[in-house]
Design a protein around this motif. Structure first.
Motif, PDB file in Angstrom:
ATOM      1  N   ILE A   1     -62.273  22.719  27.352  1.00 40.70           N
ATOM      2  CA  ILE A   1     -61.166  22.655  27.745  1.00 40.70           C
ATOM      3  C   ILE A   1     -60.540  23.993  28.384  1.00 40.70           C
ATOM      4  O   ILE A   1     -60.662  25.100  27.876  1.00 40.70           O
ATOM      5  CB  ILE A   1     -60.034  22.251  26.474  1.00 40.70           C
TER       6      ILE A   1
ATOM      7  N   LEU B   1     -58.220  26.849  29.967  1.00 37.42           N
ATOM      8  CA  LEU B   1     -57.024  27.525  29.842  1.00 37.42           C
ATOM      9  C   LEU B   1     -56.047  26.964  31.157  1.00 37.42           C
ATOM     10  O   LEU B   1     -56.407  27.170  31.942  1.00 37.42           O
ATOM     11  CB  LEU B   1     -57.195  28.972  29.811  1.00 37.42           C
TER      12      LEU B   1
ATOM     13  N   ASN C   1     -64.503  27.286  35.132  1.00 37.75           N
ATOM     14  CA  ASN C   1     -64.452  28.629  34.352  1.00 37.75           C
ATOM     15  C   ASN C   1     -64.944  29.364  35.341  1.00 37.75           C
ATOM     16  O   ASN C   1     -64.688  30.797  35.454  1.00 37.75           O
ATOM     17  CB  ASN C   1     -65.621  28.836  33.189  1.00 37.75           C
TER      18      ASN C   1
ATOM     19  N   GLY D   1     -66.635  28.060  26.605  1.00 36.02           N
ATOM     20  CA  GLY D   1     -67.572  27.129  27.085  1.00 36.02           C
ATOM     21  C   GLY D   1     -68.228  26.029  26.231  1.00 36.02           C
ATOM     22  O   GLY D   1     -68.862  25.317  26.251  1.00 36.02           O
TER      23      GLY D   1
ATOM     24  N   ILE E   1     -61.631  32.783  28.325  1.00 36.79           N
ATOM     25  CA  ILE E   1     -62.208  31.730  29.344  1.00 36.79           C
ATOM     26  C   ILE E   1     -62.081  30.339  28.655  1.00 36.79           C
ATOM     27  O   ILE E   1     -61.709  30.193  27.741  1.00 36.79           O
ATOM     28  CB  ILE E   1     -63.559  32.348  29.740  1.00 36.79           C
ATOM     29  N   GLY E   2     -62.389  29.278  29.497  1.00 35.58           N
ATOM     30  CA  GLY E   2     -62.175  27.997  29.144  1.00 35.58           C
ATOM     31  C   GLY E   2     -63.135  27.774  27.841  1.00 35.58           C
ATOM     32  O   GLY E   2     -64.202  28.257  27.610  1.00 35.58           O
ATOM     33  N   GLY E   3     -62.656  27.166  26.858  1.00 34.51           N
ATOM     34  CA  GLY E   3     -63.231  26.767  25.474  1.00 34.51           C
ATOM     35  C   GLY E   3     -62.874  27.790  24.513  1.00 34.51           C
ATOM     36  O   GLY E   3     -62.637  27.484  23.438  1.00 34.51           O
TER      37      GLY E   3
END
Lengths: 340, 325
Positions: free
Chosen positions: A7, A9, A265, B148, B178-180
């Motif tokens: 997911i 941000l 990302n 991630g 970061i994402g995750g």
């Protein structure tokens, strides 16, 4: 680990930030983790960066950092950042060297051994051989931005378990193939691939891979098996002028198709290393470097070398080769140099 | 004997205050050399193992995020854009890879706060949280997150930084996210949870977290499964989007099922033609119109509890979710 499925941000909008401005308090940049006042505490390791890290440049462009591994001018750096570059210059402390030889490359670890004409350099000192992996949360120090005469330090901590980083997307030759009546024919050679470097061309017929006869494209996939980026395979192909044998270096699919494989990302990460996977073992830290600050030593608070920075994976993750492996790579590359 | 007791009490009191004291390093503008750096490091070393054990990956159909357990019986805090809604099924992954079923409780859509409940058998490892708003600008903090997605050989990733900006419903730190990582915990040096990771700035290294005070403000509402506020971090499901997959007619004591949609939620839950629906979520269903009215108020993914009578006369209670229409 599936980066794409994580997911994301959400990005704060400028409007959102502006609306907070009346009530907020903000820390001056000098006192932030990468700020000058905080970084001043890393003086001991910074001295080591001053004498034992190298800045690798081409003209005015900084390509990478390096680490001095012998007093007589042996320097390790990140191979893929200097690959194909000519007219390299190297600065160590206050000395500048314009004659730089790329002596040897370890394609698996993406490490190059450079040689400059010197006899008074200060090589890094490694941590004890039996020290083992550093505990999570342990301070480490690496190169930050640099000026002509001074190296700057940045601090961070060990972030995660030491581990292998498999080649993203697997290791590939860089060939698009088609089955024809003549056999498996090369339809396209991907730009920047090992196949291109080995001289393959459209229309070549693949005969054998590592000595095994190729009948269908699946034979090639099978022969690639568990191969890693950095390794090579033997390829025999047929062209108008007869059969040829070449050695084809394998690279990570991600490296070859970087743009198509960008994740969200990645898009929020700025300048990450082109080669950032396919390492047998790395330690991870949170020092916010950029692509051209990779290649130098990773130090502890005493200034001893705990690793060599080998990739900026994204905005939040940096990888270093552990000291034990760096020591072995340095010895092996220098040994090969003597024997040749 | 009496004397020794008094001494012990005194010692406990001393320990008590020591534990509450704020690490002095937070009140220095910057660490002054090696000794101060080691103070930060030793606190981090001491408090990381418990913090890691309570940090979990949260997996949904569409992706993964992070959360942190704050009670022995499995209450988890995360971000609203991770849990995405109220009363949804989730999977929670512990540090060692153990998986537990979980369900989302309430959320605050305007500030990105959310709660989840672990359904497995406790006790679970958990962390204390800062309930007194003790964080100050410049405090040293560390973040954990399954960047991630969950990776067992890597584990949760730790990053160290300082609180660089404080606003009403947001902290900003220089722990890179970061994402995750979304929904993951930000801790002070004593290992107390102080905020939950929310979002990043588009260009600058800005990392935003929702402070504990925002969670405490809406604690009971979230625990009761309320959807608080509107956007931008979660969207309330629209009513009338749920699909049940059956046709019925008024029958004896309820709605008698005439037809079932192939592979619809009702069929998958085990309903059969001839069954009589007595109640849905506690409401009687005498006819088709009543069923329509109930469904008009419900959204796709919402849980339905149905009391039925089989043709054999046996009563059963089924629980399942509505599909998307």
């Amino acid at each position: 680990m599936s980066a794409e499925r994580s997911i994301l941000l959400s990005f704060a909008t400028l409007i959102g930030l502006a609306s907070l401005s009346s009530a907020q308090q903000s820390l001056e940049s000098a006192f932030r983790t990468t700020g000058a006042e905080v970084v001043a505490a890393f003086d001991t390791p910074r001295q080591v960066l001053q004498t034992s890290s190298a800045v690798i440049e081409q003209g005015r462009t900084q390509l990478a950092y390096g680490m001095v591994v012998s007093s007589d001018g042996a320097i390790l750096t990140k191979a893929s950042e200097i690959e194909g570059k000519t007219g390299l210059t190297v600065r160590v402390d206050r000395q500048a060297f314009d004659e730089v030889e790329i002596v040897a490359v370890d394609p698996v670890w993406d490490v190059a051994l450079l040689r400059v004409d010197a006899d008074d350099l200060v090589p890094v000192e490694y941590i004890d051989e039996d020290a083992g992996d550093l505990q999570h949360g342990t301070w480490v120090v690496a190169n930050g931005a640099t000026s002509r005469l001074a190296r700057r330090a940045l601090g961070g901590v060990i972030s995660a378990n030491a581990r292998e980083i498999p080649a993203a997307g697997g290791a590939v030759l860089g060939l698009v193939m088609e089955v024809t009546d003549d056999g498996v024919r090369v339809e396209e050679v991907v730009e920047g691939s090992g196949a291109e470097r080995a001289g393959l061309e459209k229309g070549d017929i693949l005969v054998a891979i590592d000595g095994m006869v190729v009948g269908i494209p699946e034979d090639i996939i099978e022969a690639m098996g568990e191969r890693s980026a950095g390794e090579s395979i033997q390829l025999r192909y047929l062209r108008d002028d007869g059969e040829h044998d070449v050695e084809v270096p394998l690279i990570a699919r991600e490296e070859l198709f970087a743009e198509q494989m960008m994740t969200r990302n990645d898009m929020m990460s700025g300048a990450f290393s082109k080669r950032r996977s396919g390492f047998p073992r790395v330690i991870q830290h949170d020092i916010l470097s950029n692509r051209s600050t990779v290649g130098g030593p990773l130090l502890d608070l005493d200034g001893r070398c705990v690793g060599m920075n080998i990739a900026r994976a994204n905005r939040a993750e940096s990888f270093a080769i552990p000291a034990a492996e760096v020591r072995e790579i340095a010895a092996r590359l220098m040994d090969g140099e003597e024997n040749s | 004997m009496k004397n020794s007791l008094i001494v012990m009490v005194a010692i406990f009191a001393a320990f008590g205050t020591a534990a509450m004291a704020r690490p002095f390093i937070n009140d220095k503008p910057a660490p002054e050399g090696r000794g101060d750096l080691e103070v930060i490091q030793s606190l981090l070393h001491r408090n990381l193992p418990a913090a890691r054990a309570a940090t979990v990956a949260i997996e949904l159909e569409k992706g993964s995020g992070t959360g942190v357990i704050v009670s022995e019986d499995g209450l988890v805090l995360t971000a609203a854009h991770v849990s995405t809604g109220v009363d949804l099924d989730l999977t929670v992954v512990m540090e060692d890879g153990t998986r537990h079923d979980a369900v989302s409780l309430g959320l605050v859509a305007s500030s990105d706060a959310a709660m989840i409940r672990l359904l497995g058998e406790g006790p679970f490892p958990y962390v204390e949280y800062d309930s007194e708003d003790r964080t100050r600008l410049g405090d040293w903090v560390f973040s954990l997150g399954h960047s991630g997605g969950f990776a067992e050989d890597r584990g949760p990733v730790v990053r160290l930084g300082r609180v660089v900006r404080i606003a009403q419903s947001t902290y900003q730190s220089d722990c890179m996210l970061i994402g995750g990582d979304s929904g993951g915990p930000l801790f002070d040096l004593e290992g107390r949870l102080v905020a939950i990771h929310s979002r990043v700035g588009q260009r600058l290294p800005e990392n935003m977290h929702v402070p504990m005070r925002e969670f405490l403000r809406y604690w009971d509402a979230m625990k009761n499964g309320e959807f608080v506020g509107s956007g931008p971090f979660a969207q309330m499901p629209s009513p009338g989007t749920g699909f049940l997959g059956l046709v019925g007619e008024a029958g004896d004591g309820g709605l008698e099922i005439q037809r079932l949609a192939n592979r619809g939620p009702a069929a998958k839950a085990g309903l059969e033609v001839g069954d009589v629906i007595l109640t849905i979520n506690g409401n009687e269903v005498p006819d088709r119109d009543t069923l329509r009215k109930i469904l008009d108020e419900m959204a796709a993914g919402q849980r339905i509890t149905m009391e039925i009578r089989r043709e054999s006369g046996e009563h059963e209670t089924l629980e399942f979710r509505l599909d998307e229409r």
